[in-house]
Design a protein around this motif. Sequence first.
Motif, PDB file in Angstrom:
ATOM      1  N   HIS A   1      14.141  10.882   2.090  1.00  0.00           N
ATOM      2  CA  HIS A   1      15.581  11.002   2.335  1.00  0.00           C
ATOM      3  C   HIS A   1      16.331   9.720   2.021  1.00  0.00           C
ATOM      4  O   HIS A   1      17.500   9.770   1.631  1.00  0.00           O
ATOM      5  N   HIS A   2      15.693   8.567   2.164  1.00  0.00           N
ATOM      6  CA  HIS A   2      16.356   7.319   1.804  1.00  0.00           C
ATOM      7  C   HIS A   2      16.388   7.098   0.295  1.00  0.00           C
ATOM      8  O   HIS A   2      17.196   6.297  -0.199  1.00  0.00           O
ATOM      9  N   LEU A   3      15.540   7.794  -0.434  1.00  0.00           N
ATOM     10  CA  LEU A   3      15.562   7.739  -1.893  1.00  0.00           C
ATOM     11  C   LEU A   3      16.612   8.673  -2.486  1.00  0.00           C
ATOM     12  O   LEU A   3      17.141   8.402  -3.568  1.00  0.00           O
ATOM     13  N   LEU A   4      16.908   9.759  -1.793  1.00  0.00           N
ATOM     14  CA  LEU A   4      17.732  10.820  -2.375  1.00  0.00           C
ATOM     15  C   LEU A   4      19.124  10.948  -1.781  1.00  0.00           C
ATOM     16  O   LEU A   4      20.004  11.559  -2.397  1.00  0.00           O
ATOM     17  N   LEU A   5      19.335  10.400  -0.594  1.00  0.00           N
ATOM     18  CA  LEU A   5      20.618  10.577   0.095  1.00  0.00           C
ATOM     19  C   LEU A   5      21.206   9.229   0.514  1.00  0.00           C
ATOM     20  O   LEU A   5      20.479   8.253   0.688  1.00  0.00           O
ATOM     21  N   SER A   6      22.510   9.197   0.695  1.00  0.00           N
ATOM     22  CA  SER A   6      23.190   8.032   1.255  1.00  0.00           C
ATOM     23  C   SER A   6      24.164   8.499   2.328  1.00  0.00           C
ATOM     24  O   SER A   6      24.353   9.711   2.537  1.00  0.00           O
TER      25      SER A   6
END
Length: 422
Positions: A255-260
């Motif tokens: 989720h930290h790779l794909l979302l902000s």
Amino acid sequence: MQLIKNAKILEDSHLVTRDVLIDGKKIVKVSENNNLKVDTFDAKGAFLSSGLVDVHVHFREPGFDYKETIATGSQAAARGGFTTVIAMPNLNPVPDTAERIAAQIKLNETNGTVHVKQYGAVSADLIASKISDISGMSAAGAVAFSNDGKGVQTADTMLQAMVAAAKADKPLVAHLEDDSLLHGGVMNAGKQSKKLEIPGITGLAESSQLARDLMLAKATGVHYHVAHISTKESVALVRIAKLQGVNVTAEVSPHHLLLSDTDIKGDNALFKMNPPLRSQADRQAVLAGLLDGTIDMIATDHAPHGTAEKNKPFREAPFGITGIETSFQLLYTHLVRSGVMTLETLLQRMISAPIASFKLEAPTEIKPGETADLALFDLEHQKTISVDKFKSKGKNTPFIGWQVYGNTLATWVDGQLVYQSL
């Protein structure tokens, strides 16, 4: 014996079609056109890999069985293509003694569909200033130590824990969170938190504690592992520490790779996790860190919760999202198919790196003599992420409705078929 026919596997960075023969728990032959008259599974050209490895999961049993159990969590792992996981110690009772570790390991082995390894707690109930019996827990079978969910608040406690973990030759895994810098925050501090009028958590709560720990790790020589790294400052600190010879590894969650934080459009606690979704600059930094090897591996931080508690307002709902059933699929779709990284690199970050870093007994290659922990993925057909298909009790994910490739078709553990999609 059993035969997996017509599988695509990676050989020398190329996909080739092979038949994989299994006898008991082991792979005994990898060849072309094996026509033995044995129990056969036709892979029909799907991609066969060694089983994925996740060093950061929450299976909630004992103490929080309504969220997840070892049975449902490990079934979810198998559905995600994982064959080995390490379970965090935030349970009730907390596994913070040798006796409790031994009991937890027995429970994991009895109820687990996949290999479920166990963390021991750094200190009693995850919050005490005096460290637990790390030597005794290591002898009882704990593979690493963490107070995940809580940051170790004093440098002296962390120093003592590092000295003990180094002596036991086990990783010390840090959830980085300085309580004095939280100020009631529940999402990343920034423009979006101000816009939504939701209290923010500054990245300093993570990076300042990391800076402290890296100095202690350098002094003690411990294998220090950073859980769910999330800020650009933290990535920079790990990069510098590695250059200085500190024995540090790091993980990042999908989720930290794909979302902000800009993806949080309203009061929706499905986007609430700890550490929180950070800025777009942070997201780009952790991705860059993963690509250049500063961040060693991917770990899901699979954190199931009950539906009712996650339906509460953002400020009140618990932190955490599920991830073990969707991680490979999301990352294959958005990183590999988009050309950001190769399939080989993704598998290295999800198999080889965690095995090497945590000294796990698990296979990294499909070859004779290796344990038949295997996962079969459909790389060609798109499907929609639907909680109706989840094996986990937890349905709390912001990725509901996303279209993904790489869905798991089958999973084998010790040569036994433990998951097959319908």
